[in-house]
Design an enzyme around this catalytic site. Structure first.
Site, PDB file in Angstrom:
ATOM      1  N   ASP A  93      -5.206   3.802 -27.147  1.00 57.67           N
ATOM      2  CA  ASP A  93      -4.944   4.759 -28.220  1.00 57.67           C
ATOM      3  C   ASP A  93      -6.197   4.915 -29.066  1.00 57.67           C
ATOM      4  OD1 ASP A  93      -3.406   6.571 -29.628  1.00 57.67           O
ATOM      5  OD2 ASP A  93      -1.725   5.196 -29.848  1.00 57.67           O
ATOM      6  N   HIS A 101     -10.289  12.462 -31.312  1.00 62.47           N
ATOM      7  CA  HIS A 101      -9.181  11.663 -31.834  1.00 62.47           C
ATOM      8  C   HIS A 101      -8.649  10.658 -30.820  1.00 62.47           C
ATOM      9  CE1 HIS A 101      -8.433  13.972 -35.630  1.00 62.47           C
ATOM     10  NE2 HIS A 101      -9.151  14.854 -34.963  1.00 62.47           N
TER      11      HIS A 101
END
Length: 477
Positions: free
Chosen positions: A385, A175
């Protein structure tokens, strides 16, 4: 052409049924989200719950308790999901979680090698926890089960499972972003981790950039070869073959709409009424150094300094719940954020109003949805991110007839597809200040055009579509 855009979005919004699996789906993550304990925020909890429903699913993770090592799984059944909960001894957990996972892997994978803090015994604890989970998963896995492992906490789990005789399909979804080869190689355990990653059949990542970086690392460190395959890469390394592909995760727009259909929490309602005649900006992040909050505040300060009268007509709301307070780097970024916020409030605030509101506590999902919907501009400006679902949630919360503007970091995974946001470099403070001004002045027609494009991305990457893409990879493995 508006009718055509709407028709495409309507088609994209149709629910997708994932392929039928021969066995069970067993998910493994550091934490689980049990209905009895309340819904956890965040994309992982939401996505895994969706994937496991109707698949005789099991979700295995840490119990939240520090029992003795080697304890058996505690099983709980909620609906058609069985939760397997494992205690981890306190010192081992600290070294595995706050130590190796979040003081070594997290900063390194976010390309912040200067923040890595190594302590003797941390990797041994990381290995011990992965082995403990492997013992439990191997004991319950049946032929045809698919084991779906999540995130950087369990990079070496597949190898441990293979050593225990599990020969079925094992997939990993990472992730967080994957770093460039020259950064990953700084990790003393780089070769050990790449060899362990080769035991997975499939590895999903958030972006095409991450897929290319991971494939390059595995081939280079394992002296292997890369081929293109099934929309991604097939890497032959350490005598194994692993498929790597980008599977960008999303949100579920109907859940955002369901939150907006609920009454505003009183505190949020009062706040939105108070700010109704001002330009409203919002940021929603954990207080993490990867989120770029200090640079965002500096850009807002620069915007106000260019015309101090803006302070009376503008308010920036930054929600930044505290996280991982036991890790030194998080305490440092908290101090920096609070110092900058105090400076802005002190310089530009008045007796009756302030241009900045900073909350370091959580706000529930209904409250956040209403705050997103009521904000003219969202600032999603991380330094790095994996995806950043706030960008997609903000778009999903907007009024199509009068939408707000998304300012998005080029280093957020979401930026790879959400190209009609105002894309910024979070290191460019002046550039971000100009983006705020551009958002303030943007005509409604342009805002609506950008919204339609961005909402198309939101619909194409919905959670059910992400699950479908991941399940198809497992079936093809």
């Amino acid at each position: 052409m508006l009718w055509l855009d709407q028709a495409r979005m309507d088609k994209a919004a149709q629910p997708v049924a994932p392929p039928v699996l021969e066995g069970r789906l067993i998910a493994v993550s550091n934490r689980v989200s049990r209905p009895a304990k309340g819904a956890s925020p965040g994309g992982l909890a939401q996505a895994l719950s969706e994937a496991l429903r109707g698949a005789q699913g099991m979700w295995i993770g840490w119990s939240g308790d520090h029992g003795e090592s080697g304890a058996e799984l505690e099983l709980e059944k909620h609906g058609d999901i069985t939760f397997g909960l494992l205690d981890i001894e306190a010192t081992t957990f600290h070294r595995y979680y706050e130590g190796y996972a979040n003081s070594v892997l997290w900063p390194l994978f976010h390309s912040r090698a200067e923040l890595v803090e190594r302590t003797t015994g941390d990797f041994a604890a990381y290995t011990e926890v992965n082995a403990a989970f492997a013992d439990q998963v191997a004991a319950i896995a049946q032929p045809n089960d698919i084991i779906w492992v999540h995130d950087y906490h369990f990079l070496i789990l597949a190898e441990a499972l293979r050593e225990r005789g599990v020969d079925g399909t094992i997939g990993l979804f990472l992730h967080i972003p994957f770093p460039p080869l020259e950064i990953f190689r700084r990790l003393p355990e780089a070769r050990t981790i790449v060899r362990a990653l080769a035991a997975y059949d499939t590895i999903g990542v958030q972006t095409r950039r991450d897929a290319a970086r991971l494939a390059e690392c595995m081939a280079a460190i394992g002296e292997g070869a890369i081929r293109t395959a099934r929309g991604g890469f097939r890497v032959d390394t350490f005598g194994e073959t692993v498929h790597i592909a980008a599977k960008p995760i999303g949100t579920q727009p109907e859940e955002i709409r369901a939150s907006l259909a609920k009454p505003r929490p009183p505190e949020v309602d009062a706040y939105l009424r108070m700010t109704a005649d001002r330009l409203t900006l919002i940021g929603v992040d954990r207080l993490d150094y990867s989120k770029g909050i200090p640079n965002r505040l500096r850009a807002f300060e620069r915007y106000l300094r260019a015309d101090p009268s803006r302070a009376a007509t503008t308010i920036f709301t930054q929600i930044a719940p505290l996280t991982r307070e036991g890790v030194a780097a998080y305490g440092a970024v908290r101090q920096e954020v609070e110092r900058l916020a105090g400076r802005i409030i002190g310089q530009f605030g008045g007796f009756a109003a302030s241009p900045l509101s900073l909350l370091t506590r959580p706000v529930d999902r209904v409250g956040v949805a209403h705050l997103l919907a009521g904000s003219d501009v969202a600032m999603v400006t991380p330094l790095a991110d994996g995806m950043n679902l706030v960008a997609k949630e903000y778009v999903a919360a907007q009024d199509p007839n009068d939408p707000g503007v998304l300012i998005l970091s080029r280093y957020a995974g979401a930026a790879e597809d959400m190209t009609d946001a105002l894309i910024v470099d979070p290191a460019d403070i002046e550039g971000m200040a100009r983006a705020i001004e551009a958002a303030r002045l943007m005509p409604k027609g342009e805002r609506r055009e950008r919204y339609r494009s961005l909402m198309g991305v939101v619909e194409r990457t919905r959670i059910d579509r992400w699950i479908d893409a991941c399940m198809k990879d497992f079936v093809a493995a």
